[in-house]
Scaffold this motif. Structure first.
Motif, PDB file in Angstrom:
ATOM      1  N   SER A   1       0.833  -1.207   0.000  1.00 36.46           N
ATOM      2  CA  SER A   1       0.000   0.000   0.000  1.00 36.46           C
ATOM      3  C   SER A   1       0.864   1.252   0.000  1.00 36.46           C
ATOM      4  O   SER A   1       1.852   1.336   0.740  1.00 36.46           O
ATOM      5  N   GLY A   2       0.517   2.192  -0.850  1.00 36.08           N
ATOM      6  CA  GLY A   2       1.241   3.459  -0.899  1.00 36.08           C
ATOM      7  C   GLY A   2       2.490   3.424  -1.756  1.00 36.08           C
ATOM      8  O   GLY A   2       3.207   4.421  -1.857  1.00 36.08           O
ATOM      9  N   SER A   3       2.761   2.285  -2.401  1.00 33.40           N
ATOM     10  CA  SER A   3       4.001   2.217  -3.200  1.00 33.40           C
ATOM     11  C   SER A   3       3.885   3.029  -4.497  1.00 33.40           C
ATOM     12  O   SER A   3       4.896   3.378  -5.102  1.00 33.40           O
ATOM     13  N   GLY A   4       2.658   3.335  -4.938  1.00 36.23           N
ATOM     14  CA  GLY A   4       2.508   4.204  -6.107  1.00 36.23           C
ATOM     15  C   GLY A   4       1.862   3.553  -7.320  1.00 36.23           C
ATOM     16  O   GLY A   4       1.921   4.090  -8.431  1.00 36.23           O
ATOM     17  N   LYS A   5       1.171   2.436  -7.122  1.00 39.00           N
ATOM     18  CA  LYS A   5       0.588   1.699  -8.257  1.00 39.00           C
ATOM     19  C   LYS A   5      -0.490   2.498  -8.976  1.00 39.00           C
ATOM     20  O   LYS A   5      -0.451   2.668 -10.199  1.00 39.00           O
ATOM     21  N   THR A   6      -1.472   2.980  -8.189  1.00 40.38           N
ATOM     22  CA  THR A   6      -2.586   3.697  -8.833  1.00 40.38           C
ATOM     23  C   THR A   6      -2.084   4.998  -9.445  1.00 40.38           C
ATOM     24  O   THR A   6      -2.572   5.429 -10.491  1.00 40.38           O
ATOM     25  N   SER A   7      -1.070   5.592  -8.824  1.00 35.49           N
ATOM     26  CA  SER A   7      -0.526   6.839  -9.379  1.00 35.49           C
ATOM     27  C   SER A   7       0.008   6.599 -10.783  1.00 35.49           C
ATOM     28  O   SER A   7      -0.311   7.330 -11.727  1.00 35.49           O
TER      29      SER A   7
ATOM     30  N   THR B   1      -1.869  12.949  -8.300  1.00 38.07           N
ATOM     31  CA  THR B   1      -1.885  11.641  -7.614  1.00 38.07           C
ATOM     32  C   THR B   1      -1.877  11.790  -6.099  1.00 38.07           C
ATOM     33  O   THR B   1      -2.155  10.841  -5.380  1.00 38.07           O
TER      34      THR B   1
ATOM     35  N   THR C   1      -6.539   1.978  -2.797  1.00 37.37           N
ATOM     36  CA  THR C   1      -7.411   1.099  -3.589  1.00 37.37           C
ATOM     37  C   THR C   1      -7.980   0.022  -2.674  1.00 37.37           C
ATOM     38  O   THR C   1      -7.249  -0.596  -1.899  1.00 37.37           O
TER      39      THR C   1
ATOM     40  N   GLY D   1      -2.997  -2.562  -1.929  1.00 32.78           N
ATOM     41  CA  GLY D   1      -1.811  -3.152  -1.317  1.00 32.78           C
ATOM     42  C   GLY D   1      -1.855  -3.373   0.185  1.00 32.78           C
ATOM     43  O   GLY D   1      -0.847  -3.760   0.778  1.00 32.78           O
TER      44      GLY D   1
ATOM     45  N   HIS E   1      10.403   2.148  -7.239  1.00 31.58           N
ATOM     46  CA  HIS E   1       9.683   3.383  -7.512  1.00 31.58           C
ATOM     47  C   HIS E   1       9.971   4.483  -6.488  1.00 31.58           C
ATOM     48  O   HIS E   1      10.517   4.223  -5.423  1.00 31.58           O
ATOM     49  N   LYS E   2       9.589   5.710  -6.830  1.00 31.54           N
ATOM     50  CA  LYS E   2       9.800   6.938  -6.043  1.00 31.54           C
ATOM     51  C   LYS E   2      11.283   7.274  -5.959  1.00 31.54           C
ATOM     52  O   LYS E   2      11.778   7.739  -4.929  1.00 31.54           O
TER      53      LYS E   2
ATOM     54  N   ASP F   1      12.816   9.578  -7.211  1.00 26.13           N
ATOM     55  CA  ASP F   1      13.057  11.021  -7.047  1.00 26.13           C
ATOM     56  C   ASP F   1      13.394  11.361  -5.600  1.00 26.13           C
ATOM     57  O   ASP F   1      14.002  12.394  -5.311  1.00 26.13           O
TER      58      ASP F   1
ATOM     59  N   SER G   1      10.001   6.969 -11.393  1.00 28.11           N
ATOM     60  CA  SER G   1       9.432   8.045 -10.590  1.00 28.11           C
ATOM     61  C   SER G   1       8.344   8.686 -11.439  1.00 28.11           C
ATOM     62  O   SER G   1       8.500   8.791 -12.663  1.00 28.11           O
ATOM     63  N   ILE G   2       7.278   9.126 -10.782  1.00 27.01           N
ATOM     64  CA  ILE G   2       6.230   9.803 -11.561  1.00 27.01           C
ATOM     65  C   ILE G   2       6.668  11.219 -11.930  1.00 27.01           C
ATOM     66  O   ILE G   2       6.004  11.880 -12.709  1.00 27.01           O
TER      67      ILE G   2
HETATM   68  P1  GTP Z   1      -2.821   1.318  -2.471  1.00 27.03           P
HETATM   69  O1  GTP Z   1      -3.966   1.742  -3.329  1.00 27.03           O
HETATM   70  O2  GTP Z   1      -3.098   1.471  -1.003  1.00 27.03           O
HETATM   71  O3  GTP Z   1      -2.343  -0.073  -2.782  1.00 27.03           O
HETATM   72  O4  GTP Z   1      -1.580   2.310  -2.796  1.00 27.03           O
HETATM   73  P2  GTP Z   1      -0.893   2.615  -4.217  1.00 27.03           P
HETATM   74  O5  GTP Z   1       0.279   1.698  -4.387  1.00 27.03           O
HETATM   75  O6  GTP Z   1      -1.905   2.588  -5.306  1.00 27.03           O
HETATM   76  O7  GTP Z   1      -0.298   4.080  -3.972  1.00 27.03           O
HETATM   77  P3  GTP Z   1      -0.807   5.452  -4.631  1.00 27.03           P
HETATM   78  O8  GTP Z   1      -0.662   5.410  -6.113  1.00 27.03           O
HETATM   79  O9  GTP Z   1      -2.137   5.776  -4.080  1.00 27.03           O
HETATM   80  O10 GTP Z   1       0.324   6.471  -4.112  1.00 27.03           O
HETATM   81  C1  GTP Z   1       0.558   6.774  -2.777  1.00 27.03           C
HETATM   82  C2  GTP Z   1       1.282   8.106  -2.697  1.00 27.03           C
HETATM   83  O11 GTP Z   1       2.576   8.019  -3.300  1.00 27.03           O
HETATM   84  C3  GTP Z   1       0.559   9.265  -3.396  1.00 27.03           C
HETATM   85  O12 GTP Z   1       0.539  10.360  -2.507  1.00 27.03           O
HETATM   86  C4  GTP Z   1       1.431   9.587  -4.597  1.00 27.03           C
HETATM   87  O13 GTP Z   1       1.417  10.972  -4.951  1.00 27.03           O
HETATM   88  C5  GTP Z   1       2.808   9.157  -4.108  1.00 27.03           C
HETATM   89  N1  GTP Z   1       3.695   8.765  -5.222  1.00 27.03           N
HETATM   90  C6  GTP Z   1       3.403   7.928  -6.235  1.00 27.03           C
HETATM   91  N2  GTP Z   1       4.452   7.810  -7.061  1.00 27.03           N
HETATM   92  C7  GTP Z   1       5.437   8.609  -6.570  1.00 27.03           C
HETATM   93  C8  GTP Z   1       6.783   8.912  -7.003  1.00 27.03           C
HETATM   94  O14 GTP Z   1       7.307   8.461  -8.025  1.00 27.03           O
HETATM   95  N3  GTP Z   1       7.488   9.776  -6.203  1.00 27.03           N
HETATM   96  C9  GTP Z   1       6.982  10.325  -5.075  1.00 27.03           C
HETATM   97  N4  GTP Z   1       7.753  11.164  -4.388  1.00 27.03           N
HETATM   98  N5  GTP Z   1       5.710  10.061  -4.649  1.00 27.03           N
HETATM   99  C10 GTP Z   1       4.952   9.215  -5.387  1.00 27.03           C
END
Ligand code: GTP
Length: 295
Positions: free
Chosen positions: A15-21, A35, A41, A64, A126-127, A129, A163-164
């Motif tokens: 969770s929070g790793s950035g998948k949906t983003s 994002t 999710t 996640g 990921h992330k 940056d 990185s996004i």
């Molecule tokens: P679940 O839905 O709980 O499984 O999480 P997820 O993996 O879909 O994570 P989500 O895409 O919701 O992103 C969580 C946070 O990470 C958001 O606040 C995004 O803005 C941030 N984020 C996503 N990608 C990046 C990145 O490449 N760099 C940084 N600094 N933040 C990011």
């Protein structure tokens, strides 16, 4: 019309790793800053992406949180992990729970190997940056080595850093999508022929909703190996800016000294970029007519 080719793609990671983003940026035209508003999710979000006319991606974005994973791995194991073409697994480089990240990854790999032994696996570190630029390469290499050491010998696994906030996201996703597109060799041979006949320096073919690169032909080599994903990123940003002012994006022409780059739609699902430094080709109408011939 040929029947659609459907490919199941699992998007997994904690969770929070950035998948949906990343899914929202690549497939739903989100800007990176949008994002920050995404909420976690719940269970699995299914989306259906039509790609290059005949290729249909069934993207399973698997929420996640740990409870969901217990459910996927125990009660929904067969449903989730059966007939998978691709697994995209996302690691957050800044995660403070590396032990749990790796044990979940190992469980997922085991389930994929059991139910879809021919699946390909892409791991996105990921992330990036958030890591200082001068140590990014070393940090990624170390993470990649740990990931590969955890993985099974039977599955094909490839790692990317992403990185996004920069073009690395496009590099990874172009590579992933390219691996799903059939007949890329034929496409590339047509592009090479076209590039030579028209005297272009380079010709690049993009999928027109995502702007991911599908194929390219290069007659005059260029030193920037990341130029394609930079172009994808720039054109996507430009298209979104056009939308903000309610203008429709149809194409782009950039002319700089002895260089001309024309980007325009080729078919309903593709766009082409034609780049030339030949002074005899500095006429947009001529290039457009060449593109029309190629179409
Ligand atoms: P679940 O839905 O709980 O499984 O999480 P997820 O993996 O879909 O994570 P989500 O895409 O919701 O992103 C969580 C946070 O990470 C958001 O606040 C995004 O803005 C941030 N984020 C996503 N990608 C990046 C990145 O490449 N760099 C940084 N600094 N933040 C990011």
């Amino acid at each position: 019309m040929a029947s659609p080719m459907t490919k199941k793609v699992l998007l997994m990671g904690r969770s929070g790793s950035g998948k949906t983003s990343m899914r929202s940026i690549i497939f739903a035209d989100y800007m990176a800053r949008d994002t920050m508003r995404l909420s976690p999710t719940i269970d699995v979000e299914y989306s259906h992406v039509r790609f290059l006319g005949n290729l249909h991606l069934h993207l399973w974005d698997c929420g996640g949180q740990d409870d969901f994973y217990r459910n996927y791995l125990e009660h929904m194991r067969d449903h989730i992990f059966r007939s998978v073409e691709l697994l995209i697994y996302v690691f957050d480089i800044e995660s403070e729970e590396q032990g749990s990240d790796f044990s979940q990854f190992a469980d997922v790999i085991e389930a994929v190997e059991q139910h879809s032994p021919d699946a390909r696996v892409y791991v996105l570190v990921h992330k990036m940056d958030l890591v200082k630029e001068d140590v990014r390469k070393a940090v990624f290499s170390e993470k990649e080595a740990s990931i590969l050491s955890q993985a099974s010998d039977h599955l094909r696994i490839q790692c990317f850093r992403t990185s996004i906030w920069d073009e690395t996201l496009y590099r990874a996703w172009s590579h992933i999508v390219y691996s799903l597109v059939p007949n890329t060799a034929l496409l590339e041979s047509h592009l090479n022929e076209y590039c030579t006949i028209c005297g272009a320096d380079e010709v690049v073919l993009f999928e027109s909703t995502t702007f991911l690169v599908i194929a390219h032909a290069t007659c005059i080599p260029h030193s920037d190996t990341h130029r394609f994903e930079k172009i994808s990123n720039i054109i996507k940003q430009f298209k979104l800016s056009c939308r903000k002012v309610q203008a429709h994006f149809e194409g782009m022409l950039v002319q700089h000294h002895q260089l001309i780059a024309l980007f325009e739609n080729l078919t309903r699902s593709t766009a082409i970029m034609f780049i030339s430094s030949d002074p005899d080709l500095m006429h947009t109408a001529l290039i457009s007519s060449n593109v029309a011939q190629f179409r």
